[in-house]
Design a protein around this motif. Structure first.
Motif, PDB file in Angstrom:
ATOM      1  N   GLY A   4     -16.567  13.221  30.570  1.00 27.84           N
ATOM      2  CA  GLY A   4     -16.021  14.554  30.805  1.00 27.84           C
ATOM      3  C   GLY A   4     -15.977  14.939  32.272  1.00 27.84           C
ATOM      4  O   GLY A   4     -15.223  15.827  32.667  1.00 27.84           O
ATOM      5  N   GLU A   5     -16.779  14.265  33.097  1.00 25.76           N
ATOM      6  CA  GLU A   5     -16.817  14.564  34.525  1.00 25.76           C
ATOM      7  C   GLU A   5     -15.659  13.929  35.288  1.00 25.76           C
ATOM      8  O   GLU A   5     -15.375  14.338  36.417  1.00 25.76           O
ATOM      9  N   ILE A   6     -15.008  12.933  34.705  1.00 25.96           N
ATOM     10  CA  ILE A   6     -13.915  12.272  35.432  1.00 25.96           C
ATOM     11  C   ILE A   6     -12.564  12.388  34.738  1.00 25.96           C
ATOM     12  O   ILE A   6     -11.566  11.934  35.286  1.00 25.96           O
ATOM     13  N   CYS A   7     -12.526  12.986  33.557  1.00 22.50           N
ATOM     14  CA  CYS A   7     -11.243  13.086  32.846  1.00 22.50           C
ATOM     15  C   CYS A   7     -10.322  14.085  33.535  1.00 22.50           C
ATOM     16  O   CYS A   7     -10.764  14.957  34.275  1.00 22.50           O
ATOM     17  N   THR A   8      -9.043  13.929  33.283  1.00 18.00           N
ATOM     18  CA  THR A   8      -8.030  14.828  33.823  1.00 18.00           C
ATOM     19  C   THR A   8      -7.941  16.058  32.932  1.00 18.00           C
ATOM     20  O   THR A   8      -7.755  15.954  31.723  1.00 18.00           O
ATOM     21  N   VAL A   9      -8.093  17.221  33.557  1.00 17.42           N
ATOM     22  CA  VAL A   9      -8.013  18.497  32.855  1.00 17.42           C
ATOM     23  C   VAL A   9      -7.023  19.360  33.616  1.00 17.42           C
ATOM     24  O   VAL A   9      -7.092  19.435  34.840  1.00 17.42           O
ATOM     25  N   ASP A  88     -20.769   8.172  27.683  1.00 13.58           N
ATOM     26  CA  ASP A  88     -20.986   7.441  28.925  1.00 13.58           C
ATOM     27  C   ASP A  88     -19.692   6.760  29.373  1.00 13.58           C
ATOM     28  O   ASP A  88     -18.943   6.220  28.546  1.00 13.58           O
ATOM     29  N   VAL A  89     -19.430   6.777  30.666  1.00 15.51           N
ATOM     30  CA  VAL A  89     -18.221   6.173  31.213  1.00 15.51           C
ATOM     31  C   VAL A  89     -18.123   4.693  30.840  1.00 15.51           C
ATOM     32  O   VAL A  89     -17.075   4.225  30.388  1.00 15.51           O
ATOM     33  N   TYR A  90     -19.221   3.961  31.008  1.00 18.12           N
ATOM     34  CA  TYR A  90     -19.176   2.512  30.775  1.00 18.12           C
ATOM     35  C   TYR A  90     -19.007   2.177  29.291  1.00 18.12           C
ATOM     36  O   TYR A  90     -18.330   1.209  28.949  1.00 18.12           O
ATOM     37  N   GLU A  91     -19.569   2.986  28.416  1.00 15.73           N
ATOM     38  CA  GLU A  91     -19.352   2.789  26.975  1.00 15.73           C
ATOM     39  C   GLU A  91     -17.887   3.059  26.622  1.00 15.73           C
ATOM     40  O   GLU A  91     -17.296   2.350  25.806  1.00 15.73           O
ATOM     41  N   THR A  92     -17.311   4.067  27.238  1.00 16.68           N
ATOM     42  CA  THR A  92     -15.897   4.377  26.999  1.00 16.68           C
ATOM     43  C   THR A  92     -15.010   3.235  27.487  1.00 16.68           C
ATOM     44  O   THR A  92     -14.055   2.844  26.808  1.00 16.68           O
ATOM     45  N   ILE A  93     -15.334   2.682  28.653  1.00 17.57           N
ATOM     46  CA  ILE A  93     -14.579   1.528  29.167  1.00 17.57           C
ATOM     47  C   ILE A  93     -14.649   0.374  28.174  1.00 17.57           C
ATOM     48  O   ILE A  93     -13.630  -0.267  27.876  1.00 17.57           O
ATOM     49  N   ASP A  94     -15.838   0.103  27.632  1.00 19.22           N
ATOM     50  CA  ASP A  94     -15.986  -0.975  26.644  1.00 19.22           C
ATOM     51  C   ASP A  94     -15.111  -0.727  25.423  1.00 19.22           C
ATOM     52  O   ASP A  94     -14.455  -1.639  24.928  1.00 19.22           O
ATOM     53  N   ARG A  95     -15.102   0.507  24.926  1.00 20.32           N
ATOM     54  CA  ARG A  95     -14.296   0.845  23.743  1.00 20.32           C
ATOM     55  C   ARG A  95     -12.810   0.703  24.044  1.00 20.32           C
ATOM     56  O   ARG A  95     -12.045   0.214  23.210  1.00 20.32           O
ATOM     57  N   MET A  96     -12.387   1.126  25.234  1.00 23.29           N
ATOM     58  CA  MET A  96     -10.980   0.998  25.620  1.00 23.29           C
ATOM     59  C   MET A  96     -10.583  -0.469  25.736  1.00 23.29           C
ATOM     60  O   MET A  96      -9.523  -0.866  25.262  1.00 23.29           O
ATOM     61  N   LEU A 123     -10.446   3.363  37.208  1.00 21.05           N
ATOM     62  CA  LEU A 123     -10.383   2.508  38.400  1.00 21.05           C
ATOM     63  C   LEU A 123     -10.793   3.285  39.650  1.00 21.05           C
ATOM     64  O   LEU A 123     -11.516   2.762  40.510  1.00 21.05           O
ATOM     65  N   GLU A 124     -10.354   4.516  39.751  1.00 23.38           N
ATOM     66  CA  GLU A 124     -10.738   5.356  40.893  1.00 23.38           C
ATOM     67  C   GLU A 124     -12.251   5.579  40.903  1.00 23.38           C
ATOM     68  O   GLU A 124     -12.903   5.459  41.944  1.00 23.38           O
ATOM     69  N   PHE A 125     -12.821   5.890  39.753  1.00 22.40           N
ATOM     70  CA  PHE A 125     -14.267   6.078  39.640  1.00 22.40           C
ATOM     71  C   PHE A 125     -15.009   4.807  40.039  1.00 22.40           C
ATOM     72  O   PHE A 125     -15.958   4.846  40.834  1.00 22.40           O
ATOM     73  N   LEU A 126     -14.577   3.661  39.499  1.00 21.68           N
ATOM     74  CA  LEU A 126     -15.247   2.390  39.797  1.00 21.68           C
ATOM     75  C   LEU A 126     -15.099   2.006  41.264  1.00 21.68           C
ATOM     76  O   LEU A 126     -16.037   1.455  41.865  1.00 21.68           O
ATOM     77  N   ALA A 127     -13.958   2.303  41.881  1.00 22.05           N
ATOM     78  CA  ALA A 127     -13.768   2.015  43.302  1.00 22.05           C
ATOM     79  C   ALA A 127     -14.748   2.826  44.143  1.00 22.05           C
ATOM     80  O   ALA A 127     -15.326   2.308  45.114  1.00 22.05           O
ATOM     81  N   GLU A 128     -14.955   4.081  43.775  1.00 20.63           N
ATOM     82  CA  GLU A 128     -15.927   4.911  44.488  1.00 20.63           C
ATOM     83  C   GLU A 128     -17.334   4.349  44.325  1.00 20.63           C
ATOM     84  O   GLU A 128     -18.108   4.306  45.291  1.00 20.63           O
ATOM     85  N   GLU A 129     -17.654   3.899  43.112  1.00 21.23           N
ATOM     86  CA  GLU A 129     -18.969   3.303  42.865  1.00 21.23           C
ATOM     87  C   GLU A 129     -19.149   2.039  43.704  1.00 21.23           C
ATOM     88  O   GLU A 129     -20.220   1.818  44.281  1.00 21.23           O
ATOM     89  N   MET A 130     -18.123   1.216  43.778  1.00 19.98           N
ATOM     90  CA  MET A 130     -18.191  -0.016  44.573  1.00 19.98           C
ATOM     91  C   MET A 130     -18.352   0.315  46.060  1.00 19.98           C
ATOM     92  O   MET A 130     -19.092  -0.362  46.776  1.00 19.98           O
TER      93      MET A 130
END
Length: 149
Positions: A4-9, A88-96, A123-130
């Protein structure tokens, strides 16, 4: 981190009884490639499907069908994967990844549409994490230089 913190609203949506042409015009107006298809019982927008610009091209235009005579509900993807705002973001990525899905509506506790998360958002979130990870070495070296002086 929560999805919910990174979704488009807000996410752009329509109902299943809209024409495909109206949906395409809505996508054009809002510069998006998808619409969440909703039902609206008791003032809560409940996601029931999704329609993409690709759906319109492959299922309507390529077959020479009239987009003004078809309804969104006729061509939408109804096997909908959603994510709760607290997922969780990473759980959502796994499901996708498991389902091969590029866009996922995000729902609130009542099951209502709260936003949408796409592969691009992730991808934007993961790039920031990297980027944050890449700074660890330089911070460690700076700390070590100060400690040894």
């Amino acid at each position: 981190m929560r999805i919910g913190e990174i979704c488009t609203v807000p996410s752009i949506y329509c109902k299943g009884d809209e024409t495909v042409q109206a949906a395409a015009l809505l996508m054009r107006k809002h510069h998006v490639g998808d619409l969440v298809v909703i039902e609206q019982p008791e003032n809560e927008r409940i996601p029931v499907g999704i329609i993409t610009d690709r759906d319109i091209v492959v299922s309507v235009i390529a077959l020479g069908l009239d987009p003004a005579s078809l309804l969104v509900g006729d061509i939408m993807s109804a096997d909908l994967l959603t994510a709760a705002e607290d997922d969780d973001v990473y759980e959502t990525i796994d499901r996708m990844r498991f389902r091969g899905i590029r866009r996922v509506p995000v729902v609130n506790n009542a099951g209502g549409l709260a936003g949408i998360v796409s592969v691009d958002d992730l991808l934007e979130f993961l790039a920031e994490e990297m980027g944050e990870l890449s700074r660890i070495s330089s911070h460690q070296q700076s700390h070590e230089k100060r400690a040894r002086q």
